[in-house]
Structure formats: C-alpha cells, structure tokens
Scaffold this active site. Structure first.
Site, PDB file in Angstrom:
ATOM      1  N   ASP A 165       0.879  -1.167   0.000  1.00 12.67           N
ATOM      2  CA  ASP A 165       0.000   0.000   0.000  1.00 12.67           C
ATOM      3  C   ASP A 165       0.922   1.223   0.000  1.00 12.67           C
ATOM      4  OD1 ASP A 165      -1.645   2.138   0.556  1.00 12.67           O
ATOM      5  OD2 ASP A 165      -2.808   1.108   2.103  1.00 12.67           O
ATOM      6  N   GLU A 258       1.651   2.228  13.344  1.00 13.03           N
ATOM      7  CA  GLU A 258       0.543   2.222  12.384  1.00 13.03           C
ATOM      8  C   GLU A 258      -0.602   1.485  13.074  1.00 13.03           C
ATOM      9  OE1 GLU A 258      -1.950   0.628  10.561  1.00 13.03           O
ATOM     10  OE2 GLU A 258      -0.821  -0.122   8.840  1.00 13.03           O
ATOM     11  N   GLU A 267      -9.830  -3.174  15.489  1.00  9.59           N
ATOM     12  CA  GLU A 267      -8.716  -3.929  16.065  1.00  9.59           C
ATOM     13  C   GLU A 267      -8.228  -3.347  17.388  1.00  9.59           C
ATOM     14  OE1 GLU A 267      -5.801  -4.198  12.928  1.00  9.59           O
ATOM     15  OE2 GLU A 267      -6.727  -6.018  12.146  1.00  9.59           O
ATOM     16  N   HIS A 416      -5.320   0.169   1.512  1.00 11.50           N
ATOM     17  CA  HIS A 416      -5.822  -1.154   1.899  1.00 11.50           C
ATOM     18  C   HIS A 416      -6.939  -1.055   2.927  1.00 11.50           C
ATOM     19  CE1 HIS A 416      -3.175  -0.621   5.385  1.00 11.50           C
ATOM     20  NE2 HIS A 416      -3.761  -1.667   5.952  1.00 11.50           N
TER      21      HIS A 416
END
Length: 521
Positions: A165, A258, A267, A416
């Site tokens: 990406d 990230e 998440e 992504h």
C-alpha cells in the site's frame, strides 16, 4: 473474557458491600466511579451445585435475600481499580416479577467495613487465580481473538499487503524522513513494528536507538531484515512482547506506529498506542501519527442496497433438497444488513456534507475509546433515497518541519483500508434539495478487538403525508464482521507498482484532503 484455569474456591460469603452498576465502560484507569446504587449492605456468595444453580457460581443477594446477580465462577473476574473500588463482571437478573432474564454488566463493589474490604480482597485473589498476573491487553481481550490477531500479523503475506500500500508506506516514509529534527539523536519506540519498516525509516531519519516492539512471530523476520540492512538495522533493538507487558531501559522521545484499522478504531490497537504513550513516552514527546479524524457522510446507492437485500434470497427456497428454508429468511435478511460494507466508494454516491470526530492521540484517554458517539446533522444536496452512511478517516503527522496527512477518503488514491458503509434496512427519502437528516452514530468496544455500531437517523416527513410524520431508521452492525466487497476489483491496474524512487511517491498533504461539499449536486 479470557478463561483462567483454576480450582473452585471454597464456599464463603461477604457481607456489608455496596453494589452499583458501572456505566458499562470497563475502564480500569477511569476515575469516574459514580453509579446508580442498586443495593446496600448486600451479600456476595460462592455456592456449589444446588440452590437453583448448576456448578460453582458467584451470587449477589440483597439484604432481604433476593438474588439480583450471578455468574459462573469460570466467567467471573474481580479486579481492584487504582482508585479504590473493586469491579466485577457478572450477569444481572432482569425482567419483571422475578424473571431470570440476564444481562451482562460490570458492577462496582464498595466495601462498607474493614471486614468487607478484606473479604473482597480474598475473593479477588481466590477467584482470579492468576488474573492479576495478566497484562492490561489480556485482561480486556478475548483469548481466541488475540491468538488469531497475532497469527494473522505474524505472516509475511499480510505484511506484504500493507507494505505494498504505497499511499500508506510512502506517507509514513515522507512524514518521518522529512522531519529529521524530530528523530536525530532520539530514542524511538515502534509500537507493533510488524515487518520493521517504520523502525528502519526512523533509523534513516537519524534516531539514536529504535525499540521495535512486536508480539507476533513476524518479529523473527523483522530481525532478519535489520541484520540484512546493518547501516540502519544496527540501531534497532527488537523487543518481543506486547507493549503492555514489556519494559524499556529508558523513556523514549518519539513513538511511531501504524495503529489504524477500518474506521480508524477497528482492532483496538489505538489503545495500545495510548498505553505506550502513558508508559514509555517522555512528557512532551512526539507521536507519529498525532491525530486521527473519522468522517461520516450520507450516501445513495440503489445497486448496493439491492445487492445486500438479495443476499438473503437463498433462504426463500421452499424446496431445497426437500427442505423448506423460508423460516430462516428474516434472520438471514437481518444478518446481511448487520454487516458493514468495506469497499472503494464511488464519490458520486455521496450526497451530503460530512460530520467529523477528531481524536487527539497525544491526550485522548484509552477509556474514551471504549464507548463514544458521533452526532450527525447531514444536509443532503439533492432529492434522493439515502441508503445509509459512509465513513473514512485520516491521520496527521505533525512534525516540526512539515505536516503530512494520510487520507482514506473517497476519490483519493486507494489504500488497503478502503472505505466503510453502513446500509440501513429502511432507507430515508429526501424530497427536496437541502433537507437535513439527523441522528447519532454510536460505537461501543467489545472484547473481540472491535466495535458494536449503532446508527440512528431521522429524516423529514413526506410532503404528501397528511400526518407529517418524521422518518426514522435504525441499524445495528458489528465492525468485526465486514462484507469485503469488490476487494480486488477496487484496486486500479498498476496501483501496486512500486515507485521508481522515493521522490516519485505521491504524498497526501493537508491541502489534498477531500471536501465532500463538492458532492452536493
């Protein structure tokens, strides 16, 4: 919650405990423990088989002996907050006239006597049997979910998906290397280093040392990468483990990570990023990225609506190998509309301005992400059918020298993360340009490292309706269970081709951020 293997404690009871319902944000570090009192001078029991219970059970009864809460011992956790009270996860009895319908809840236990305080301490130690030894991450995360999570990110093919990406990777490269004054001679922590690419960028920017923290097996490959690139890799030290359980020899000057998932918060890695900030970053240290913003707009897409609705047509068969499936059609229909849709959104389906919710990574508390709401007031630019909301995010890197923004907005180069849509079973009709739909988008974290989403929208009445009733539509969604739509088709040919040089990477700047007002047509 995580199941802890332990022996059943002996039966005992605790008297003189005030019990209240927490505000359903299980926030160990929260200082807000005010609650609606439901009991006073209650008793907490541990009982064996019998007395209406199967197996060993933790029971709470009021002063009159009425049972108001119970839970299996293996599913009960008690922990002491840093500010005094104890918290217990259990099940409240609900319903009217003594019915046994149960609702999961977190209770606040406040001892009213030294004896009660001593009893609660003993209960915590005997019940948990090792729970206190779990790190902060494991206490709030389902064991199966975390195992799958670390397995997924421990695989090179998934790391490759992120590395390729080039909007993501190129923006991080520019944000770090163009702000060398923030890195030169500094100690840096890479939170969840994965392949180690951000650690290498920090080393290229002049970091004195980089602590690459990684809990999955990808740490082995990161070490190989660092050894194969000794000019920069020699500055990097791999720390195996979760950021919630590791120790560093020093506080760091800069955090890089990230931590973004779908809708920014999926998440729940942002919480680990905040934990690293509180535990390992010097006061006034830099965070790359430093802020994130969620954007929400209304969309009109009849094709998508019919696609989701028609998914349940399979369950309308009355003779499927001699079996009538129709009794499950309504459940299947609801199930498909509970999935968020992740794909590349055509900008022309956006029909309103946007609402936004900004999160300052440098100051936001972890518990502020457990449950939050985004008010919606969206002006629709044309007469149409609103089928739901679309959402995207951006993050900003506020370096001393320059700022960079990584945007996932519709119309921008695809990443992504794509974008996300919540499709309503009951669309809202807009009869005149400029009409406004209002409502709220609610996000509530769950232990499977994601969120339950709730959308409530109201729209203007039909001008031909004599009663002039407002339109209402609601939807419930699980961010953990998305429908990945047109995943491959959404990627333009050549999008994954590597740039010939770093200077050839197209970087999103703050002036490139999408303005959905252009879609008000």
């Amino acid at each position: 919650m995580n199941e802890i293997c332990r022996e059943v404690p002996e039966s005992f009871e605790i008297d003189q405990v005030e019990v209240g319902v927490f505000d359903d944000r299980v926030a160990e570090h929260s200082t807000h423990y005010e609650c609606s009192e439901i009991l006073k001078k209650s008793k907490i029991y541990i009982v064996e088989d019998g007395k209406g219970h199967k197996g060993s059970t933790v029971v709470i009864r009021d002063s009159e002996g009425k049972e108001v809460a119970c839970n299996d011992i293996d599913r009960t956790k008690v922990w002491k907050t840093s500010h005094g009270p104890y918290l217990m996860n259990t099940c409240l009895h609900g319903g009217r006239r003594g019915t046994k319908r149960k609702k999961e809840a977190t209770l606040i236990l406040k001892p009213l006597s030294p004896e009660a305080a001593d009893g609660l301490e003993k209960m915590m130690n005997r019940l948990n049997d090792g729970y206190e030894k779990l790190d902060h991450f494991d206490r709030k995360t389902d064991k199966t979910s975390s195992a799958l999570y670390f397995h997924y990110y421990g695989m090179l093919q998934h790391q490759q998906n992120m590395l390729q990406d080039y909007i993501r990777t190129g923006t991080y490269y520019a944000a770090i290397t163009e702000n060398k004054s923030d890195f030169e001679g500094k100690a840096v922590m890479d939170v969840g280093c994965g392949s180690g690419i951000l650690s290498l960028f920090a080393a290229q920017a002049g970091a004195r040392v980089v602590y690459a923290v990684e809990a999955s097996n990808i740490a082995t490959f990161a070490e190989q990468l660092f050894k194969a690139n000794p000019t920069y890799g020699s500055k990097i030290k791999v720390i195996r483990g979760k950021v919630e359980e590791i120790e560093l020899p020093e506080k760091v000057d800069v955090l890089v990570s990230e931590p973004m998932g779908t809708l920014l918060v999926n998440e729940r890695m942002l919480e680990s990023y905040f934990y690293a900030r509180d535990a390992h970053l010097i006061e006034g240290g830099k965070m790359f990225p430093g802020t994130g913003t969620i954007y929400i707009s209304a969309f009109s897409d009849e094709y998508l609506y019919m696609e989701v609705a028609n998914k349940a047509a399979f369950w309308q068969q009355e003779n499927f190998y001699g079996v009538d499936l129709t009794c499950l059609h309504n459940s299947a229909y609801s199930s498909y509309f509970s999935q968020v849709v992740v794909d590349q959104i055509p900008p022309n389906v956006l029909v309103s301005n946007y609402a936004m919710h900004k999160i300052d990574f440098t100051s936001c508390r972890e518990e502020d992400l457990y449950k939050f709401e985004i008010p919606l007031s969206l002006q629709v630019g044309r007469a149409c059918t609103v089928h739901g909301i679309d959402a995207w995010f951006d993050v900003s890197f506020d370096g001393t020298t320059c700022q960079r923004i990584l945007s996932t907005a519709p119309g921008m180069p695809i990443t992504h993360w794509f974008q996300l849509r919540c499709v309503l079973r009951q669309p809202i009709m807009i009869y005149s340009p400029g009409e406004t739909i209002k409502g709220v988008f609610k996000l509530k974290a769950h232990e499977r490292q994601s969120y339950d989403l709730s959308l409530e929208l109201s729209g203007p009445p039909n001008p031909h309706d004599p009663d002039q009733k407002m339109q209402f539509s609601v939807g419930q969604f699980d961010l953990k269970e998305p429908y990945y739509r047109q995943l491959n088709a959404a990627i333009p040919q050549g999008a994954w081709d590597a740039p010939s040089a770093a200077g050839g990477i197209q970087i999103t700047t703050e002036h490139d951020a999408v303005d959905t007002n252009q879609f008000l047509v």
